[in-house]
Design a protein around this motif. Structure first.
Motif, PDB file in Angstrom:
ATOM      1  N   UNK A   8      17.504   7.660  -4.009  1.00 37.13           N
ATOM      2  CA  UNK A   8      16.817   6.897  -2.979  1.00 37.13           C
ATOM      3  C   UNK A   8      15.639   7.693  -2.466  1.00 37.13           C
ATOM      4  N   UNK A   9      14.677   6.968  -1.883  1.00 33.90           N
ATOM      5  CA  UNK A   9      13.478   7.637  -1.372  1.00 33.90           C
ATOM      6  C   UNK A   9      13.118   7.072  -0.006  1.00 33.90           C
ATOM      7  N   UNK A  10      12.759   7.976   0.899  1.00 31.85           N
ATOM      8  CA  UNK A  10      12.198   7.547   2.191  1.00 31.85           C
ATOM      9  C   UNK A  10      10.742   8.002   2.217  1.00 31.85           C
ATOM     10  N   UNK A  11       9.856   7.062   2.431  1.00 36.40           N
ATOM     11  CA  UNK A  11       8.447   7.400   2.619  1.00 36.40           C
ATOM     12  C   UNK A  11       8.180   7.291   4.111  1.00 36.40           C
ATOM     13  N   UNK A  12       7.550   8.312   4.678  1.00 35.53           N
ATOM     14  CA  UNK A  12       7.149   8.190   6.086  1.00 35.53           C
ATOM     15  C   UNK A  12       5.632   8.203   6.114  1.00 35.53           C
ATOM     16  N   UNK A  13       5.038   7.149   6.628  1.00 37.59           N
ATOM     17  CA  UNK A  13       3.584   7.109   6.657  1.00 37.59           C
ATOM     18  C   UNK A  13       3.068   5.779   7.144  1.00 37.59           C
ATOM     19  N   UNK A  14       1.754   5.637   7.086  1.00 36.75           N
ATOM     20  CA  UNK A  14       1.114   4.418   7.569  1.00 36.75           C
ATOM     21  C   UNK A  14       0.781   3.483   6.424  1.00 36.75           C
ATOM     22  N   UNK A  15      -0.443   2.975   6.428  1.00 36.63           N
ATOM     23  CA  UNK A  15      -0.787   1.980   5.409  1.00 36.63           C
ATOM     24  C   UNK A  15      -0.741   2.577   4.003  1.00 36.63           C
ATOM     25  N   UNK A  61       2.616 -11.862   1.635  1.00 32.73           N
ATOM     26  CA  UNK A  61       2.447 -12.875   2.690  1.00 32.73           C
ATOM     27  C   UNK A  61       1.895 -12.367   4.021  1.00 32.73           C
ATOM     28  N   UNK A  62       2.011 -11.080   4.264  1.00 33.77           N
ATOM     29  CA  UNK A  62       1.685 -10.635   5.627  1.00 33.77           C
ATOM     30  C   UNK A  62       0.719  -9.460   5.663  1.00 33.77           C
ATOM     31  N   UNK A  63      -0.028  -9.277   4.564  1.00 34.86           N
ATOM     32  CA  UNK A  63      -0.888  -8.090   4.506  1.00 34.86           C
ATOM     33  C   UNK A  63      -2.346  -8.451   4.246  1.00 34.86           C
ATOM     34  N   UNK A  64      -3.226  -7.833   5.020  1.00 32.23           N
ATOM     35  CA  UNK A  64      -4.649  -7.933   4.740  1.00 32.23           C
ATOM     36  C   UNK A  64      -5.027  -6.613   4.063  1.00 32.23           C
ATOM     37  N   UNK A  65      -4.985  -6.630   2.724  1.00 33.93           N
ATOM     38  CA  UNK A  65      -5.151  -5.372   1.991  1.00 33.93           C
ATOM     39  C   UNK A  65      -6.530  -4.773   2.252  1.00 33.93           C
ATOM     40  N   UNK A  66      -7.558  -5.613   2.284  1.00 34.28           N
ATOM     41  CA  UNK A  66      -8.918  -5.089   2.467  1.00 34.28           C
ATOM     42  C   UNK A  66      -9.054  -4.384   3.822  1.00 34.28           C
ATOM     43  N   UNK A  67      -8.473  -4.970   4.847  1.00 30.79           N
ATOM     44  CA  UNK A  67      -8.611  -4.362   6.187  1.00 30.79           C
ATOM     45  C   UNK A  67      -7.454  -3.411   6.515  1.00 30.79           C
ATOM     46  N   UNK A  68      -6.564  -3.213   5.533  1.00 28.68           N
ATOM     47  CA  UNK A  68      -5.463  -2.255   5.693  1.00 28.68           C
ATOM     48  C   UNK A  68      -4.654  -2.505   6.968  1.00 28.68           C
ATOM     49  N   UNK A  69      -4.179  -3.720   7.123  1.00 31.54           N
ATOM     50  CA  UNK A  69      -3.312  -4.010   8.260  1.00 31.54           C
ATOM     51  C   UNK A  69      -2.537  -5.303   8.008  1.00 31.54           C
ATOM     52  N   UNK A  70      -1.587  -5.593   8.881  1.00 31.04           N
ATOM     53  CA  UNK A  70      -0.835  -6.825   8.742  1.00 31.04           C
ATOM     54  C   UNK A  70      -1.666  -8.007   9.219  1.00 31.04           C
ATOM     55  N   UNK A  71      -1.299  -9.201   8.743  1.00 30.81           N
ATOM     56  CA  UNK A  71      -2.042 -10.381   9.200  1.00 30.81           C
ATOM     57  C   UNK A  71      -1.536 -10.840  10.565  1.00 30.81           C
ATOM     58  N   UNK A  89       2.266  -3.577   8.063  1.00 31.48           N
ATOM     59  CA  UNK A  89       2.879  -4.910   8.131  1.00 31.48           C
ATOM     60  C   UNK A  89       4.401  -4.775   8.244  1.00 31.48           C
ATOM     61  N   UNK A  90       5.008  -5.716   8.961  1.00 34.34           N
ATOM     62  CA  UNK A  90       6.474  -5.711   9.043  1.00 34.34           C
ATOM     63  C   UNK A  90       7.027  -4.993  10.245  1.00 34.34           C
ATOM     64  N   UNK A  91       6.154  -4.453  11.096  1.00 40.06           N
ATOM     65  CA  UNK A  91       6.670  -3.791  12.289  1.00 40.06           C
ATOM     66  C   UNK A  91       5.677  -3.877  13.448  1.00 40.06           C
ATOM     67  N   UNK A  92       6.246  -3.911  14.641  1.00 42.64           N
ATOM     68  CA  UNK A  92       5.391  -3.919  15.835  1.00 42.64           C
ATOM     69  C   UNK A  92       5.319  -2.525  16.455  1.00 42.64           C
ATOM     70  N   UNK A  93       6.061  -1.603  15.856  1.00 39.19           N
ATOM     71  CA  UNK A  93       6.056  -0.228  16.376  1.00 39.19           C
ATOM     72  C   UNK A  93       6.059   0.743  15.202  1.00 39.19           C
ATOM     73  N   UNK A  94       5.264   1.785  15.297  1.00 41.15           N
ATOM     74  CA  UNK A  94       5.265   2.837  14.280  1.00 41.15           C
ATOM     75  C   UNK A  94       5.506   4.167  14.968  1.00 41.15           C
ATOM     76  N   UNK A  95       6.226   5.052  14.280  1.00 38.60           N
ATOM     77  CA  UNK A  95       6.444   6.385  14.844  1.00 38.60           C
ATOM     78  C   UNK A  95       5.091   7.057  15.062  1.00 38.60           C
ATOM     79  N   UNK A  96       4.982   7.764  16.148  1.00 37.25           N
ATOM     80  CA  UNK A  96       3.733   8.478  16.440  1.00 37.25           C
ATOM     81  C   UNK A  96       2.835   7.674  17.351  1.00 37.25           C
ATOM     82  N   UNK A  97       3.010   6.349  17.405  1.00 37.37           N
ATOM     83  CA  UNK A  97       2.087   5.563  18.230  1.00 37.37           C
ATOM     84  C   UNK A  97       2.361   5.806  19.716  1.00 37.37           C
TER      85      UNK A  97
END
Ligand code: ATP
Length: 789
Positions: free
Chosen positions: A496-503, A755-765, A538-546
């Protein structure tokens, strides 16, 4: 629809008069709550009164009941305690006191009361409402008021806000002040740790919370404490001393130079005998440790509110006003709470009743019931704390076939809670007998240098308080060389793998998932812990570090505003990070009281800038005496390619006819650094442990007998000649953990990507902070001004 009921219609047409009071123990954020009630009330065309000195003000009346103006609460976000005063009022506990209070309400025409306090204050408020008709009758029968005078006030509306550092109220995840208090404790214990480590000392830290162990429990997680004592988990009178010694001695033997034990002020053993700091100290001294006690005391109530409390108080204050306007006489009084990220209304009486049941359960020695009455995250946090602090004794190790190899990698820009997340993952994994590996320096570290390190307890034990990334992070993606990545996954037999990071982390997860057909080594559970100051995954309203980022910005902006206030006519334009996501800008604008916020989501144009200049002029017009406060505008770094921070500042200055001058301020990388806040540390543990359990769950579902001769390492089998993964529900096994409304859940990465990603703007829709922007516009006065025009 035309309302034909005349009385009801008359009631509706009557201008609502709302009073707000703070009662019981003070807590950070009460000022923000009062500010929000006052301003939202005025915005919704109500008269708003502040009752000074809690219920005493209501009983005494006169100058203690003051009609509030918009500018009266200017600058209150940055102030601690409560500026309208609080008190414990014995008179309100008596019928005659409440009678007097009812009279003062009617005399001032007030028919709605927003009470910000603890369970006692809210009990009093509920009693007041239930007695209301009889109080009015008595006032008439005693000749204090006439029938006609009381006639328009037949219904009293009560709304409860929980202001308490204890976080002891049922029906809400957090009370106003709890996170600030936890942050104060976190800071103090970090300070103490430095000296404890220098001298190889033990410290017993006593924290507040009365009958509730929330502060002690979360402080235990946030500060990496060796042991905690909380009322909901009463200690065994005959064994706790030995257990404490065993845990502390074991941690020392592993190399720890400091020992920290957190004791809740309500801690007790199962015979209900209090466990005091002195008792704990004596045990540690017997163990041979040089031990000191620190009782934190009122520091825990002190200082200004942290960002999350300002936000909570603001959102709840606005919701309280909306509730006042929407409630009918038949509705039960609501308490405004929060579940994960969602502001909710819950029946006040029930919440208070359930809160009191905890104390009753403890008094009846029913500790399982006591802990079950707390919120679900309390139990989860307790279990998490125990697994990362005490299950290093091997007592929870899984049988050999179930022990896994799990890796963690940090991807993208640094943010503050990467280390605490890694620590919790490693400590939890070790407690289960898994092997935790760090992929060092991101995917390029793996591809270029094969940097994989097995992490041990002593490697990570002190990482709860470290910002940055001890295992190294960078922006490189697996697509740099997927084959080599797969080679190392196979070499180390990762389960298994855990990735911790942003976009970038999100993109990395997507790349690995989509390469599964090509590289069977990726047919393992893959998870992403969103960790980025921009909170754009995308997929969260909270990110670690924010949370850490917002708090460093709160300090920065408070200082900037103060400087602006001192210089009178100076306006600051502050530029914040966030990439193409306006989350940080919107949030910081709301919790620092910015005049305007510029985000990529709302296009800047000359018209909006003109509107802000008008708002600034209006602000200056109202500025007098103590109501004066610094003016600040917030601009996200990518809000516009034309209207730069400098240009906006210049336009404002030029258009003001020398009425005010402007300055720019850019906090820059300060936003990514610093020590993680308590909230980020606690959530880091929660997310990391949940992700590790997610990996366990999928692996445990693999039934070896199903493999048709294939080995487990190949991670696929053939069904009807077709290659299928041995990981059940393979699509769901690559997911992002996140907060969505009132839930903490996993969402499959492909579902999000498609369905929920704006890849060009690097954020959720999904712009989940949209309502923040709207509330910010109400509380800054922008909407009022717009409506005037
Ligand atoms: P904290 O959690 O900080 O102690 P609290 O609201 O529980 O806050 P209390 O001292 O219990 O603090 O209550 C504050 C005030 O609320 C009291 O001084 C009293 O005026 C009023 N109050 C509390 N309980 C009642 C009650 N049962 N009936 C009427 N009024 C009450």
């Amino acid at each position: 629809v035309l309302n034909t009921n005349k009385d009801e219609q008359a009631n509706k047409n009557k201008k609502k008069k709302i009073a707000v009071l703070t009662s019981g123990g003070d807590s950070q954020g009460m000022c923000s709550a009062v500010r929000a009630v006052v301003r939202a009330g005025i915005f919704y065309d109500c008269d708003v009164f502040a009752i000074y000195e809690g219920y005493s003000g209501l009983v005494q009346g006169g100058s203690l009941i003051k009609k509030m103006q918009w500018q009266d609460v200017r600058g209150w976000l940055a102030l601690g305690g409560t500026l309208i005063g609080t008190a414990r009022c014995m008179e309100f506990r008596e019928k005659w006191g409440r009678l007097q209070a009812a009279k003062n309400m009617v005399v001032n025409g007030i028919d709605a009361l927003v009470v910000c306090g603890g369970d006692g204050s809210l009990t009093g408020a509920d009693l007041f409402r239930s007695e209301w008709p009889s109080l009015l009758e008595e006032l008439v029968s005693k000749g204090e008021l006439t029938k006609e005078e009381v006639a328009p006030y037949q219904n009293l509306t009560i709304v409860g806000l929980v202001g308490s550092i204890d976080n002891d109220m049922a029906g809400t995840d957090s009370t106003i002040g709890a996170n600030s208090s936890l942050e104060r404790i976190r800071e103090m214990v970090d300070y103490i740790d430095a000296t404890a480590t220098s001298h190889s000392r033990a410290f017993v830290v006593e924290v507040m919370g009365r009958h509730c162990g929330w502060l002690a429990l979360n402080a235990g997680i946030a500060t990496g404490a060796d042991y905690i004592f909380i009322p909901e988990r009463a200690a065994n009178p005959s064994t706790w001393k030995d257990e404490l010694k065993v845990v502390c001695a074991r941690h020392r033997a592993k190399g720890k130079r400091n020992t920290t034990v957190i004791v809740a002020e309500g801690a007790l053993d199962s015979d209900l005998k209090p466990i005091t700091s002195e008792d704990v100290k004596n045990v540690l001294v017997e163990l041979g440790l040089d031990t000191r006690i620190t009782t934190l005391g009122h520091v825990q109530r002190g200082g200004v509110a942290v960002a999350s409390d300002r936000l909570l108080a603001t959102l709840q204050g606005v919701e309280a006003v909306k509730a006042v306007l929407e409630l009918t006489p038949a509705d039960p009084s609501p308490l405004i709470g929060i579940l994960e990220n969602k502001i909710i209304r819950t029946p006040l009486v029930e919440a208070v009743k359930n809160t009191k049941l905890v104390a009753t359960a403890i008094a009846a020695k029913d500790f399982d019931k006591a802990i079950s009455l707390r919120n679900t995250d309390f139990i989860e946090s307790y279990q998490n704390y125990i697994s990362i602090s005490q299950h290093d004794d091997g007592s929870n190790v899984l049988p050999e076939g179930k022990q896994l190899n799990i890796a963690i990698v940090h991807v993208g820009a640094s943010s503050a809670a990467l280390n605490p997340a890694t620590r919790a993952f490693v400590l939890y994994a070790l407690s289960k007998g898994h092997k935790p590996y760090a992929i060092e320096n991101g995917f390029s570290g793996l591809i270029r240098h094969g940097s994989v390190k097995e992490l041990k307890w002593q490697d990570v034990e002190a990482w709860h308080g470290l910002g940055g990334s001890e295992i190294g992070t960078n922006r490189s993606l697996p697509s740099l060389d997927l084959g080599t990545v797969a080679f190392y996954f196979q070499k180390y037999k990762f389960d298994g793998l855990i990735i911790a990071g942003g976009f970038e982390g999100f993109t990395a997860l997507h790349q690995l998932t989509n390469a599964r057909d090509q590289f069977p080594a990726f047919n393992i559970p893959l998870t992403l812990i969103p960790a980025t100051v921009s909170n754009n995954v995308p997929g969260t309203e909270y990110s670690l570090g924010s949370d850490t980022c917002l708090n460093s910005l709160v300090d920065y902006c408070d200082a900037v505003k103060q400087s602006a206030s001192a210089t009178r006519r100076r306006v600051f334009v502050v530029e914040v990070q966030g990439g193409h996501s306006g989350f940080v800008a919107s949030m910081i604008g709301l919790v620092t009281g910015a005049v305007a916020v510029y985000t990529p989501e709302e296009k800047i144009n000359l018209k909006t800038i003109q509107e802000d200049i008008d708002l600034l002029k209006e602000n200056y017009k109202q500025d007098q005496g103590e109501n004066r406060s610094g003016k600040m505008l917030i601009r996200n770094e990518q809000a516009s390619s034309i209207f730069s921070t400098e240009l906006i500042a210049d336009i404002i200055q030029e258009s003001s006819n020398n009425k005010f001058e402007t300055r720019t301020a850019i906090p820059g990388h300060v936003q990514q650094g610093g020590q993680p806040t308590a909230v980020d540390r606690v959530n880091a543990s929660r997310f990391a442990i949940k992700c590790t359990k997610f990996i366990e769950e999928f692996n445990f579902k693999i039934n070896d007998t199903d493999l048709d001769g294939a080995t487990k390492e190949l991670r696929f089998k053939y069904e009807h000649g077709k290659k299928v993964s041995t990981v059940p529900h393979i699509e769901e096994s690559a997911a992002v953990i996140g907060v969505k409304g009132s839930e903490l859940t996993f969402t499959p990465v492909n579902q999000l990507w498609d369905n929920e990603t704006d890849v060009a703007l690097r954020k959720g829709t999904n712009i989940h902070w949209e309502s923040i922007t709207a509330i910010g516009d109400i509380l800054s006065g922008r909407l009022l001004l717009r409506n005037k025009d």
